[in-house]
Design an enzyme around this catalytic site. Structure first.
Site, mmCIF file in Angstrom:
data_model
loop_
_atom_site.group_PDB
_atom_site.id
_atom_site.type_symbol
_atom_site.label_atom_id
_atom_site.label_comp_id
_atom_site.label_asym_id
_atom_site.label_seq_id
_atom_site.Cartn_x
_atom_site.Cartn_y
_atom_site.Cartn_z
ATOM 1 C CD GLU A 134 -14.710 10.945 8.362
ATOM 2 O OE1 GLU A 134 -15.155 10.020 7.419
ATOM 3 O OE2 GLU A 134 -13.532 11.014 8.730
ATOM 4 C CE LYS A 176 -13.148 7.807 2.337
ATOM 5 N NZ LYS A 176 -11.879 7.284 3.086
HETATM 6 N N1 NDP Z 1 -7.463 3.895 8.807
HETATM 7 C C1 NDP Z 1 -8.548 4.197 8.472
HETATM 8 O O1 NDP Z 1 -9.706 4.289 9.035
HETATM 9 C C2 NDP Z 1 -8.783 4.307 7.077
HETATM 10 C C3 NDP Z 1 -7.781 4.560 6.107
HETATM 11 N N2 NDP Z 1 -7.875 4.358 4.746
HETATM 12 C C4 NDP Z 1 -6.770 4.545 3.951
HETATM 13 O O2 NDP Z 1 -6.338 2.872 3.556
HETATM 14 C C5 NDP Z 1 -4.902 3.123 3.498
HETATM 15 C C6 NDP Z 1 -4.332 2.061 4.608
HETATM 16 O O3 NDP Z 1 -4.616 2.702 5.730
HETATM 17 P P1 NDP Z 1 -4.157 1.915 7.261
HETATM 18 O O4 NDP Z 1 -4.772 0.270 7.056
HETATM 19 O O5 NDP Z 1 -4.840 2.520 8.157
HETATM 20 O O6 NDP Z 1 -2.659 1.513 7.020
HETATM 21 P P2 NDP Z 1 -1.449 2.820 7.344
HETATM 22 O O7 NDP Z 1 -2.115 3.955 6.705
HETATM 23 O O8 NDP Z 1 -0.981 2.873 8.530
HETATM 24 O O9 NDP Z 1 -0.443 2.071 6.131
HETATM 25 C C7 NDP Z 1 0.188 0.705 6.842
HETATM 26 C C8 NDP Z 1 0.538 0.150 5.578
HETATM 27 O O10 NDP Z 1 1.261 0.517 4.684
HETATM 28 C C9 NDP Z 1 2.389 -0.282 4.271
HETATM 29 N N3 NDP Z 1 3.376 0.569 3.777
HETATM 30 C C10 NDP Z 1 3.925 1.744 4.229
HETATM 31 N N4 NDP Z 1 5.135 2.245 3.672
HETATM 32 C C11 NDP Z 1 5.400 1.374 2.611
HETATM 33 C C12 NDP Z 1 6.152 1.155 1.412
HETATM 34 N N5 NDP Z 1 7.039 2.050 1.302
HETATM 35 N N6 NDP Z 1 6.043 0.119 0.804
HETATM 36 C C13 NDP Z 1 5.203 -0.817 0.948
HETATM 37 N N7 NDP Z 1 4.168 -0.865 1.828
HETATM 38 C C14 NDP Z 1 4.234 0.194 2.763
HETATM 39 C C15 NDP Z 1 2.740 -0.810 5.641
HETATM 40 O O11 NDP Z 1 3.693 -2.002 5.490
HETATM 41 P P3 NDP Z 1 4.623 -2.583 6.683
HETATM 42 O O12 NDP Z 1 3.650 -3.213 7.622
HETATM 43 O O13 NDP Z 1 5.554 -3.217 6.070
HETATM 44 O O14 NDP Z 1 5.162 -1.170 7.337
HETATM 45 C C16 NDP Z 1 1.217 -1.248 5.874
HETATM 46 O O15 NDP Z 1 1.000 -2.352 5.494
HETATM 47 C C17 NDP Z 1 -4.285 4.470 3.890
HETATM 48 O O16 NDP Z 1 -3.999 5.034 2.506
HETATM 49 C C18 NDP Z 1 -5.221 5.146 4.536
HETATM 50 O O17 NDP Z 1 -5.352 6.700 4.242
HETATM 51 C C19 NDP Z 1 -9.042 4.678 4.077
HETATM 52 C C20 NDP Z 1 -10.106 4.585 4.897
HETATM 53 C C21 NDP Z 1 -10.259 4.507 6.236
HETATM 54 O O1 5RP Z 2 -11.197 8.008 5.321
HETATM 55 C C1 5RP Z 2 -11.437 7.713 6.739
HETATM 56 C C2 5RP Z 2 -12.956 7.510 6.941
HETATM 57 O O2 5RP Z 2 -13.747 7.769 5.778
HETATM 58 C C3 5RP Z 2 -10.558 8.073 7.867
HETATM 59 O O3 5RP Z 2 -11.231 7.775 9.013
HETATM 60 C C4 5RP Z 2 -9.633 9.271 7.756
HETATM 61 O O4 5RP Z 2 -8.568 9.184 7.272
HETATM 62 C C5 5RP Z 2 -10.023 10.217 8.892
HETATM 63 O O5 5RP Z 2 -9.354 11.496 8.823
HETATM 64 P P1 5RP Z 2 -8.540 12.023 9.832
HETATM 65 O O6 5RP Z 2 -7.672 11.233 10.497
HETATM 66 O O7 5RP Z 2 -7.941 13.468 8.953
HETATM 67 O O8 5RP Z 2 -9.833 12.643 10.997
#
Ligand code: NDP
Ligand code: 5RP
Length: 483
Positions: A197, A190
């Protein structure tokens, strides 16, 4: 509204972390007929999912982690979709303390693969399975079918795989999910996906910049060019959204959207991780590195301010035939893209060998054909290349890729020369061409570097005409000794 305690052992799978990715993954599972326990640290997000999407399938909301775990049927499968890093560690600890031997914890966040290796070993000690799984596709992919890259044991994949394969994107009826390999393999793959990407996005941005600065085209006109390119060999999600973004008009000002967006690209770190890992194993991922550094340069505000007045020394090269120039840019983009993917696959191969992961490179290209951000028609060609030769040392040397580069190399050189003379910065195009010339060169000037190293540090060298390791007595009589 308090969430009532869910019934025990009813759910097929659970998701904790109800932000964009987790909530959409949970909805995808529920829409596909799975009973899904859901949980979030703060209950409001869990309630929101039930309120807004509760009719999409069978959800079992839980307020506490204990209720969440109790709602899962054995052997339990709990997906974590929270912020990568310490938050993920905290959730893993809490889950592991509530689960039983044989249960499976799945981290679908963008975790660093070394953390995954560490966590997998610690969780295995406790008799549980730990799966580090890449998920790509953003919020839309998580909901409608992402590309999924799970690591972990074959045993955990037997339980998890059918569910993940069902909810993943499908291309030609084939799921965009497969078991990648043990412990950190899924998150490594990943990470490289994200690195590619970065490179793909930077190359597209450079193509846009060339058309803008060399031809004075408007954002919308360039958007139309990308729309056209998306009907050919560059057909991909990133080209498609680029056409869309470039033709979008800012509702506040009526200007092109890109013209009101500040030119500073953010990054969360997966590109930099790819470059660090590539440097550690000695794989030149120059396209990804340039793309990562280009983002860093864009955000280097004081440096850019200080650099603005530097002498340009450019030549005023006018473009006589804009259509031919655009075709050159298209070919240069395709050639540079082939380099970036070739480098990314080389990195996966090297890491797989070093870690004993046995990653099937053709299968990685196959699961990236749909659902993920780098999905592209072109990935079929990569799968075919690894089917022709699973041990292919260099993707670019495959007959399809060498043929395609052969058709593009002159255009590529014209574009890199144009940019050098006119000062349009295209670091990813240029470094990809330099890599290409390096990898195809019969001889490189590394012989001189070996001489320099031996001169100042007695680091020794090999000879072209004899076996052995040698050192020249540079500060003595300059005779050569064999080590
Ligand atoms: N956004 C994207 O396009 C992509 C994201 N990812 C990955 O997926 C994961 C989730 O991403 P995303 O949905 O964007 O959310 P975020 O990365 O913004 O994380 C927010 C979530 O994490 C929880 N959280 C934060 N701190 C804690 C803690 N200490 N204990 C428990 N829960 C916690 C929050 O809970 P609360 O609501 O209580 O704050 C909320 O549910 C990340 O690892 C990200 O890198 C992977 C692919 C694509
Ligand atoms: O994992 C992803 C897609 O595959 C996210 O979109 C990625 O976190 C984007 O990365 P950045 O914020 O560094 O541009």
């Amino acid at each position: 509204m308090a969430i009532p305690t869910p019934a025990k052992a009813v759910a097929d799978i659970g998701v904790t972390g109800m932000a964009v990715m987790g909530s959409n993954l949970a909805r995808n599972l529920a829409r596909n007929g799975f009973k899904v326990a859901i949980h979030n640290r703060s209950a409001a997000k869990t309630e929101k999912v039930v309120k807004e999407h509760g009719d999409e399938g069978e959800f079992f909301p839980a307020e506490s982690m204990a209720d969440f775990v109790n709602a899962l049927s054995a052997p339990r499968v709990a997906i974590i979709m929270v912020k990568a890093g310490p938050a993920t560690d905290a959730v893993i600890d809490e889950l592991a303390s509530l689960m039983d031997p044989g249960d499976i914890i799945v981290d679908c966040g963008n975790s660093n693969w070394r953390d995954t290796v560490r966590r997998e070993a610690a969780i295995r000690e406790r008799g549980l399975h730990f799966v580090g799984s890449g998920v790509s596709g953003g919020e839309e992919g998580a909901l409608n079918g992402p590309s999924i890259m799970p690591g972990g044991t074959p045993e955990s994949y037997r339980r998890l795989g059918p569910m993940f394969e069902k909810i993943s994107a499908h291309v030609d009826g084939v799921p965009c999910c497969t078991h990648v390999g043990p412990d950190g393999a899924g998150h490594f793959v990943k990470m490289v996906h994200n690195g590619i990407e970065y490179a793909d996005m930077q190359l597209i941005a450079e193509a846009y910049d060339l058309m803008r600065k060399a031809l004075g085209m408007s954002a919308a006109e360039i958007g139309k060019v990308f729309e056209e390119w998306n009907r050919g060999e560059l057909d991909s999600y990133l080209i498609e959204i680029t056409a869309d973004v470039l033709q979008h008009v800012d509702p506040k000002t009526g200007k092109a959207f890109v013209d009101v967006v500040l030119d500073r690209a953010s990054q969360k770190g997966t590109g930099a991780w790819t470059v660090q890992n590539a440097a550690e194993v000695g794989v030149p991922t120059t396209g990804i590195a340039e793309a990562t550094f280009a983002r860093s340069l864009s955000g280097s505000v004081p440096e850019r301010q200080a650099g603005r007045g530097l002498p340009a020394g450019t030549e005023d090269v006018s473009v006589a035939d804009p259509a031919a120039f655009i075709e050159d840019v298209r070919r240069a983009l395709y050639a540079s893209k082939m380099v970036a993917y070739s480098q990314g696959f080389e990195l996966i191969r090297k890491a797989s060998e070093e870690n004993g992961w046995n990653v099937d490179l053709g299968a990685m290209a196959r699961i990236w054909r749909g659902g993920c951000i780098i999905r592209a028609v072109f990935l079929n060609r990569i799968t075919e290349a690894y089917e022709r030769d699973p041990k292919l040392p260099l993707l670019l040397a495959d007959p399809y890729f060498s043929g395609e580069i052969g058709k593009s190399v002159e255009s590529w050189r014209r574009i890199v020369s144009f940019s050098a003379l006119t000062g349009v910065p295209i670091p990813a195009f240029a470094s990809s061409l330099a890599y290409y010339d390096g990898v195809r060169a019969a001889e490189l000037p590394a012989n001189l570097i070996q001489g320099q190293r031996d001169f100042f540090g007695a680091h020794t060298y090999k000879r072209v005409d004899r076996e052995g390791t040698f050192h020249t007595l540079w500060s003595g009589d300059r005779s050569e000794i064999e080590e």
